[in-house]
Design a protein around this motif. Sequence first.
Motif, PDB file in Angstrom:
ATOM      1  N   GLN A 176       0.834  -1.184   0.000  1.00 44.63           N
ATOM      2  CA  GLN A 176       0.000   0.000   0.000  1.00 44.63           C
ATOM      3  C   GLN A 176       0.873   1.239   0.000  1.00 44.63           C
ATOM      4  OE1 GLN A 176      -2.264  -0.665   3.594  1.00 44.63           O
ATOM      5  NE2 GLN A 176      -0.969   0.740   4.737  1.00 44.63           N
ATOM      6  N   VAL A 177       0.229   2.425  -0.157  1.00 47.01           N
ATOM      7  CA  VAL A 177       0.946   3.687  -0.209  1.00 47.01           C
ATOM      8  C   VAL A 177       0.255   4.675   0.723  1.00 47.01           C
ATOM      9  CG1 VAL A 177      -0.399   4.550  -2.169  1.00 47.01           C
ATOM     10  CG2 VAL A 177       1.901   5.430  -1.760  1.00 47.01           C
ATOM     11  N   GLN A 178       1.016   5.571   1.320  1.00 46.97           N
ATOM     12  CA  GLN A 178       0.471   6.578   2.217  1.00 46.97           C
ATOM     13  C   GLN A 178       0.785   7.960   1.679  1.00 46.97           C
ATOM     14  OE1 GLN A 178      -1.585   6.413   5.002  1.00 46.97           O
ATOM     15  NE2 GLN A 178      -1.642   8.587   4.447  1.00 46.97           N
ATOM     16  N   PRO A 179      -0.238   8.668   1.145  1.00 44.14           N
ATOM     17  CA  PRO A 179      -0.016  10.026   0.641  1.00 44.14           C
ATOM     18  C   PRO A 179       0.022  11.039   1.777  1.00 44.14           C
ATOM     19  CG  PRO A 179      -1.889   8.918  -0.446  1.00 44.14           C
ATOM     20  CD  PRO A 179      -1.567   8.169   0.793  1.00 44.14           C
ATOM     21  N   VAL A 180       0.881  12.043   1.643  1.00 49.35           N
ATOM     22  CA  VAL A 180       0.967  13.133   2.603  1.00 49.35           C
ATOM     23  C   VAL A 180       1.056  14.449   1.830  1.00 49.35           C
ATOM     24  CG1 VAL A 180       2.255  14.173   4.484  1.00 49.35           C
ATOM     25  CG2 VAL A 180       2.142  11.678   4.292  1.00 49.35           C
ATOM     26  N   GLU A 181       0.031  15.292   1.995  1.00 46.93           N
ATOM     27  CA  GLU A 181      -0.035  16.560   1.282  1.00 46.93           C
ATOM     28  C   GLU A 181       0.704  17.670   2.026  1.00 46.93           C
ATOM     29  OE1 GLU A 181      -4.189  14.576   1.004  1.00 46.93           O
ATOM     30  OE2 GLU A 181      -2.661  14.990   2.524  1.00 46.93           O
ATOM     31  N   SER A 182       1.146  18.661   1.265  1.00 48.97           N
ATOM     32  CA  SER A 182       1.748  19.861   1.833  1.00 48.97           C
ATOM     33  C   SER A 182       1.591  20.996   0.830  1.00 48.97           C
ATOM     34  CB  SER A 182       3.221  19.636   2.174  1.00 48.97           C
ATOM     35  OG  SER A 182       3.955  19.342   0.999  1.00 48.97           O
ATOM     36  N   GLY A 183       1.843  22.214   1.291  1.00 52.40           N
ATOM     37  CA  GLY A 183       1.842  23.348   0.391  1.00 52.40           C
ATOM     38  C   GLY A 183       0.619  24.230   0.445  1.00 52.40           C
ATOM     39  N   GLY A 184      -0.355  23.861   1.250  1.00 52.45           N
ATOM     40  CA  GLY A 184      -1.528  24.707   1.368  1.00 52.45           C
ATOM     41  C   GLY A 184      -1.228  26.003   2.099  1.00 52.45           C
ATOM     42  N   GLY A 185      -2.200  26.915   2.095  1.00 50.31           N
ATOM     43  CA  GLY A 185      -2.009  28.174   2.773  1.00 50.31           C
ATOM     44  C   GLY A 185      -3.044  29.194   2.374  1.00 50.31           C
ATOM     45  N   LEU A 186      -2.769  30.437   2.725  1.00 51.44           N
ATOM     46  CA  LEU A 186      -3.651  31.553   2.430  1.00 51.44           C
ATOM     47  C   LEU A 186      -3.059  32.368   1.281  1.00 51.44           C
ATOM     48  CD1 LEU A 186      -6.042  33.463   3.134  1.00 51.44           C
ATOM     49  CD2 LEU A 186      -4.505  34.567   4.785  1.00 51.44           C
ATOM     50  N   VAL A 187      -3.882  32.650   0.281  1.00 53.40           N
ATOM     51  CA  VAL A 187      -3.417  33.411  -0.872  1.00 53.40           C
ATOM     52  C   VAL A 187      -4.544  34.330  -1.343  1.00 53.40           C
ATOM     53  CG1 VAL A 187      -4.157  31.618  -2.503  1.00 53.40           C
ATOM     54  CG2 VAL A 187      -2.317  33.185  -3.148  1.00 53.40           C
ATOM     55  N   GLN A 188      -4.174  35.443  -1.941  1.00 54.02           N
ATOM     56  CA  GLN A 188      -5.181  36.358  -2.469  1.00 54.02           C
ATOM     57  C   GLN A 188      -5.701  35.855  -3.811  1.00 54.02           C
ATOM     58  OE1 GLN A 188      -3.353  40.266  -2.568  1.00 54.02           O
ATOM     59  NE2 GLN A 188      -4.192  40.763  -0.552  1.00 54.02           N
ATOM     60  N   ALA A 189      -6.904  36.270  -4.133  1.00 55.62           N
ATOM     61  CA  ALA A 189      -7.479  35.919  -5.429  1.00 55.62           C
ATOM     62  C   ALA A 189      -6.548  36.360  -6.549  1.00 55.62           C
ATOM     63  CB  ALA A 189      -8.848  36.568  -5.586  1.00 55.62           C
ATOM     64  N   GLY A 190      -6.391  35.495  -7.538  1.00 51.80           N
ATOM     65  CA  GLY A 190      -5.469  35.756  -8.636  1.00 51.80           C
ATOM     66  C   GLY A 190      -4.072  35.204  -8.404  1.00 51.80           C
ATOM     67  N   GLY A 191      -3.802  34.787  -7.198  1.00 55.97           N
ATOM     68  CA  GLY A 191      -2.486  34.259  -6.866  1.00 55.97           C
ATOM     69  C   GLY A 191      -2.327  32.794  -7.215  1.00 55.97           C
ATOM     70  N   SER A 192      -1.181  32.234  -6.806  1.00 56.96           N
ATOM     71  CA  SER A 192      -0.848  30.852  -7.134  1.00 56.96           C
ATOM     72  C   SER A 192      -0.356  30.105  -5.899  1.00 56.96           C
ATOM     73  CB  SER A 192       0.259  30.807  -8.200  1.00 56.96           C
ATOM     74  OG  SER A 192      -0.152  31.417  -9.405  1.00 56.96           O
ATOM     75  N   LEU A 193      -0.547  28.810  -5.932  1.00 56.66           N
ATOM     76  CA  LEU A 193      -0.009  27.909  -4.933  1.00 56.66           C
ATOM     77  C   LEU A 193       0.367  26.609  -5.622  1.00 56.66           C
ATOM     78  CD1 LEU A 193      -2.361  28.052  -1.779  1.00 56.66           C
ATOM     79  CD2 LEU A 193       0.049  28.745  -1.876  1.00 56.66           C
ATOM     80  N   ARG A 194       1.361  25.915  -5.084  1.00 58.58           N
ATOM     81  CA  ARG A 194       1.666  24.577  -5.571  1.00 58.58           C
ATOM     82  C   ARG A 194       1.565  23.588  -4.416  1.00 58.58           C
ATOM     83  NH1 ARG A 194       7.011  21.818  -8.332  1.00 58.58           N
ATOM     84  NH2 ARG A 194       7.803  21.912  -6.184  1.00 58.58           N
ATOM     85  N   LEU A 195       0.678  22.650  -4.577  1.00 62.06           N
ATOM     86  CA  LEU A 195       0.537  21.579  -3.590  1.00 62.06           C
ATOM     87  C   LEU A 195       1.430  20.413  -3.981  1.00 62.06           C
ATOM     88  CD1 LEU A 195      -3.340  21.511  -3.103  1.00 62.06           C
ATOM     89  CD2 LEU A 195      -1.637  22.957  -1.980  1.00 62.06           C
ATOM     90  N   SER A 196       1.953  19.749  -2.961  1.00 63.06           N
ATOM     91  CA  SER A 196       2.752  18.546  -3.165  1.00 63.06           C
ATOM     92  C   SER A 196       2.130  17.394  -2.406  1.00 63.06           C
ATOM     93  CB  SER A 196       4.187  18.754  -2.686  1.00 63.06           C
ATOM     94  OG  SER A 196       4.830  19.795  -3.394  1.00 63.06           O
ATOM     95  N   CYS A 197       2.334  16.205  -2.933  1.00 63.65           N
ATOM     96  CA  CYS A 197       1.857  15.000  -2.250  1.00 63.65           C
ATOM     97  C   CYS A 197       2.965  13.964  -2.347  1.00 63.65           C
ATOM     98  CB  CYS A 197       0.578  14.495  -2.885  1.00 63.65           C
ATOM     99  SG  CYS A 197       0.023  12.884  -2.258  1.00 63.65           S
ATOM    100  N   ALA A 198       3.578  13.676  -1.233  1.00 66.51           N
ATOM    101  CA  ALA A 198       4.622  12.662  -1.177  1.00 66.51           C
ATOM    102  C   ALA A 198       4.005  11.353  -0.719  1.00 66.51           C
ATOM    103  CB  ALA A 198       5.710  13.091  -0.207  1.00 66.51           C
ATOM    104  N   ALA A 199       4.346  10.279  -1.416  1.00 68.02           N
ATOM    105  CA  ALA A 199       3.737   8.987  -1.110  1.00 68.02           C
ATOM    106  C   ALA A 199       4.800   7.960  -0.754  1.00 68.02           C
ATOM    107  CB  ALA A 199       2.917   8.502  -2.292  1.00 68.02           C
TER     108      ALA A 199
END
Length: 124
Positions: free
Chosen positions: A1-24
């Motif tokens: 089996q695999v265990q995903p773990v997300e990161s990279g979330g946060g607060l951003v203004q409209a029009g901005g960007s974020l990159r989420l990561s998921c390490a498994a």
Amino acid sequence: QVQPVESGGGLVQAGGSLRLSCAASGRPFSTYTMGWFRQAPGKEREFVAAITRSSGSTYYADSVKGRFTISRDNAKNTVYLQMNSLKPEDTAVYYCAARNFKVVASIEANYDYWGQGTQVTVSS
């Protein structure tokens, strides 16, 4: 089996960007089709994007098409979600999921393993 773990979330203004990561961790990452889902307050969890084992195919929800990009690096056991032109309606907890099958899917029940989620908040 695999265990995903997300990161990279946060607060951003409209029009901005974020990159989420998921390490498994666990079984070879390259054997899993990967997907991103999200759940906004008071709403059901919904499909966002998915990518095949070899990155040969990607699939997006209409609401994010043209703004979000899913990618993966099998050498790093990681899948990414690049989110551009963010809108307040993108605010949600974002979940990474793994599917032990070669075909992408947009249905939650088709995924076998889930991460704990990461919060994305887009302010207006």
